[in-house]
Motif scaffolding. Structure first.
Motif, mmCIF file in Angstrom:
data_model
loop_
_atom_site.group_PDB
_atom_site.id
_atom_site.type_symbol
_atom_site.label_atom_id
_atom_site.label_comp_id
_atom_site.label_asym_id
_atom_site.label_seq_id
_atom_site.Cartn_x
_atom_site.Cartn_y
_atom_site.Cartn_z
ATOM 1 N N LYS A 177 -30.401 -22.575 -17.029
ATOM 2 C CA LYS A 177 -31.003 -23.103 -15.794
ATOM 3 C C LYS A 177 -30.283 -24.363 -15.346
ATOM 4 O O LYS A 177 -29.533 -24.979 -16.104
ATOM 5 C CB LYS A 177 -32.486 -23.446 -16.030
ATOM 6 C CG LYS A 177 -33.326 -22.293 -16.554
ATOM 7 C CD LYS A 177 -33.488 -21.208 -15.525
ATOM 8 C CE LYS A 177 -34.433 -20.128 -16.021
ATOM 9 N NZ LYS A 177 -34.522 -18.997 -15.070
ATOM 10 N N SER A 197 -29.767 -22.259 -3.861
ATOM 11 C CA SER A 197 -29.298 -20.992 -4.427
ATOM 12 C C SER A 197 -27.778 -20.978 -4.487
ATOM 13 O O SER A 197 -27.100 -21.593 -3.656
ATOM 14 C CB SER A 197 -29.816 -19.800 -3.607
ATOM 15 O OG SER A 197 -29.362 -19.889 -2.267
ATOM 16 N N GLN A 198 -27.265 -20.271 -5.477
ATOM 17 C CA GLN A 198 -25.825 -20.139 -5.669
ATOM 18 C C GLN A 198 -25.504 -18.677 -5.923
ATOM 19 O O GLN A 198 -26.254 -17.968 -6.594
ATOM 20 C CB GLN A 198 -25.352 -20.932 -6.895
ATOM 21 C CG GLN A 198 -25.440 -22.412 -6.784
ATOM 22 C CD GLN A 198 -25.003 -23.122 -8.050
ATOM 23 O OE1 GLN A 198 -25.704 -23.952 -8.586
ATOM 24 N NE2 GLN A 198 -23.809 -22.801 -8.542
ATOM 25 N N THR A 199 -24.367 -18.253 -5.423
ATOM 26 C CA THR A 199 -23.862 -16.920 -5.733
ATOM 27 C C THR A 199 -22.356 -16.984 -5.951
ATOM 28 O O THR A 199 -21.649 -17.720 -5.246
ATOM 29 C CB THR A 199 -24.157 -15.922 -4.583
ATOM 30 O OG1 THR A 199 -23.634 -16.459 -3.352
ATOM 31 C CG2 THR A 199 -25.630 -15.656 -4.448
ATOM 32 N N LYS A 246 -23.928 -15.680 -9.889
ATOM 33 C CA LYS A 246 -24.411 -16.391 -11.065
ATOM 34 C C LYS A 246 -23.360 -16.366 -12.182
ATOM 35 O O LYS A 246 -23.246 -17.316 -12.944
ATOM 36 C CB LYS A 246 -25.720 -15.759 -11.566
ATOM 37 C CG LYS A 246 -26.362 -16.544 -12.705
ATOM 38 C CD LYS A 246 -27.798 -16.138 -12.931
ATOM 39 C CE LYS A 246 -28.391 -16.873 -14.135
ATOM 40 N NZ LYS A 246 -28.384 -18.345 -13.938
ATOM 41 N N TYR A 247 -22.648 -15.267 -12.264
ATOM 42 C CA TYR A 247 -21.565 -15.143 -13.241
ATOM 43 C C TYR A 247 -20.293 -14.719 -12.506
ATOM 44 O O TYR A 247 -20.340 -13.911 -11.579
ATOM 45 C CB TYR A 247 -21.898 -14.091 -14.309
ATOM 46 C CG TYR A 247 -23.134 -14.397 -15.116
ATOM 47 C CD1 TYR A 247 -24.361 -13.835 -14.782
ATOM 48 C CD2 TYR A 247 -23.075 -15.268 -16.198
ATOM 49 C CE1 TYR A 247 -25.495 -14.119 -15.513
ATOM 50 C CE2 TYR A 247 -24.214 -15.554 -16.942
ATOM 51 C CZ TYR A 247 -25.415 -14.984 -16.580
ATOM 52 O OH TYR A 247 -26.548 -15.272 -17.300
ATOM 53 N N CYS A 275 -23.062 -21.823 -1.972
ATOM 54 C CA CYS A 275 -24.283 -22.578 -2.216
ATOM 55 C C CYS A 275 -25.039 -22.767 -0.906
ATOM 56 O O CYS A 275 -24.437 -23.085 0.130
ATOM 57 C CB CYS A 275 -23.956 -23.941 -2.814
ATOM 58 S SG CYS A 275 -25.422 -24.985 -3.042
ATOM 59 N N PRO A 331 -29.132 -22.897 -9.735
ATOM 60 C CA PRO A 331 -29.188 -22.277 -11.065
ATOM 61 C C PRO A 331 -27.839 -22.260 -11.781
ATOM 62 O O PRO A 331 -27.790 -21.944 -12.968
ATOM 63 C CB PRO A 331 -29.659 -20.864 -10.762
ATOM 64 C CG PRO A 331 -29.196 -20.607 -9.369
ATOM 65 C CD PRO A 331 -29.265 -21.911 -8.651
ATOM 66 N N THR A 382 -23.375 -21.470 -11.613
ATOM 67 C CA THR A 382 -22.467 -20.326 -11.647
ATOM 68 C C THR A 382 -21.581 -20.492 -12.874
ATOM 69 O O THR A 382 -20.867 -21.489 -12.987
ATOM 70 C CB THR A 382 -21.591 -20.263 -10.384
ATOM 71 O OG1 THR A 382 -22.419 -20.029 -9.245
ATOM 72 C CG2 THR A 382 -20.546 -19.158 -10.502
ATOM 73 N N ARG A 383 -21.673 -19.534 -13.779
ATOM 74 C CA ARG A 383 -20.839 -19.603 -14.985
ATOM 75 C C ARG A 383 -19.521 -18.916 -14.700
ATOM 76 O O ARG A 383 -19.462 -17.703 -14.506
ATOM 77 C CB ARG A 383 -21.529 -18.937 -16.175
ATOM 78 C CG ARG A 383 -20.699 -19.000 -17.462
ATOM 79 C CD ARG A 383 -21.453 -18.461 -18.662
ATOM 80 N NE ARG A 383 -22.565 -19.323 -19.027
ATOM 81 C CZ ARG A 383 -22.460 -20.418 -19.759
ATOM 82 N NH1 ARG A 383 -21.289 -20.784 -20.242
ATOM 83 N NH2 ARG A 383 -23.534 -21.118 -20.073
#
Lengths: 115, 112
Positions: free
Chosen positions: A42, B5-7, B9-10, B23, B105, B107-108
């Motif tokens: 998170k 929000s972010q896109t 996530k991975y 973002c 959240p 972004t990895r």
């Protein structure tokens, strides 16, 4: 250069105990000191924050103590619960345009509260 | 409703590729940030934008180029990805001078 030093790196506390995390800073321009809580996977979430005009701020079980002359501040978690297990970050920032209002974070403390 | 929000996530990609992270915030804030969290969980500011204007760029390589099409969006484009770029990237927003920053959240990003 690390502008905010945080200790300990990790902490194990029994349920019901008090968790204490300490931070120190050098930059006297800092005037806002938040603590963030981060659970695995998170984003960090603001827990509590303080400004230098007060020496203590309490919100529920969480208390910030602030010592302006020593340039130190700490987070106390009373009656620690297993659900408090997370990584805690202290941070600091000056209230100036040229700082971008960016947070300078400590390196984090991984807290584990055992049942 | 998600505040920040972010896109995606991975994001897994190879060295040398170009990628973007998006973002969006629906809080009506006028300041947005990108932070990088390394493998040791250290969080470091990369960029700060206010009303679409870049305020600070914290010695980030120029392979990283943020773009803010409007106050609600701050995208991060990364060229020629390197192994050392692998990290979790967080977008955040705040109302100027309020300092209370809301984080997305994350972004990895994994560069192989």
């Amino acid at each position: 250069q690390q502008q905010v030093k945080q200790s300990p790196q990790s902490l194990i506390v029994q349920k019901g105990g008090i968790s204490i995390i300490n931070c120190a800073y050098e930059n006297t321009a800092f005037d806002y000191f938040p603590w963030y809580q981060q659970f695995p996977g998170k984003g960090p979430a603001l827990l509590i924050a303080i400004r230098p005009d007060v020496s203590e701020k309490k919100e529920g079980r969480f208390t910030i103590s602030f010592n302006k002359s020593a340039k130190q501040f700490s987070l106390h978690i009373m009656d620690s619960q297993p659900g408090d297990s997370a990584t805690y970050f202290c941070a600091a920032t000056p209230e100036t345009w040229d700082s971008g209002y960016a947070l300078n974070f400590g390196k984090g403390t991984s807290l584990l509260v055992t049942p | 409703d998600t505040a920040v929000s972010q896109t995606p996530k991975y994001l897994v990609t190879q060295m040398g590729n170009d990628k973007s992270i998006k973002c969006e915030q629906n809080l009506g804030h006028d300041t947005m940030y990108w932070y990088k969290q390394d493998s040791k969980k250290f969080l470091k500011i990369m960029f700060s934008y206010n009303n679409k204007e870049l305020i600070i760029n914290e010695t980030v390589p120029n392979r990283f180029s943020p773009k803010s099409p409007d106050k609600a969006h701050l995208n991060l484009h990364i060229n020629s990805l390197e192994l050392g770029d692998s990290a979790v990237y967080f977008c955040a927003s705040s109302q100027k001078r309020a300092h209370e920053q809301y984080f997305g959240p994350g972004t990895r990003l994994t560069v192989t």
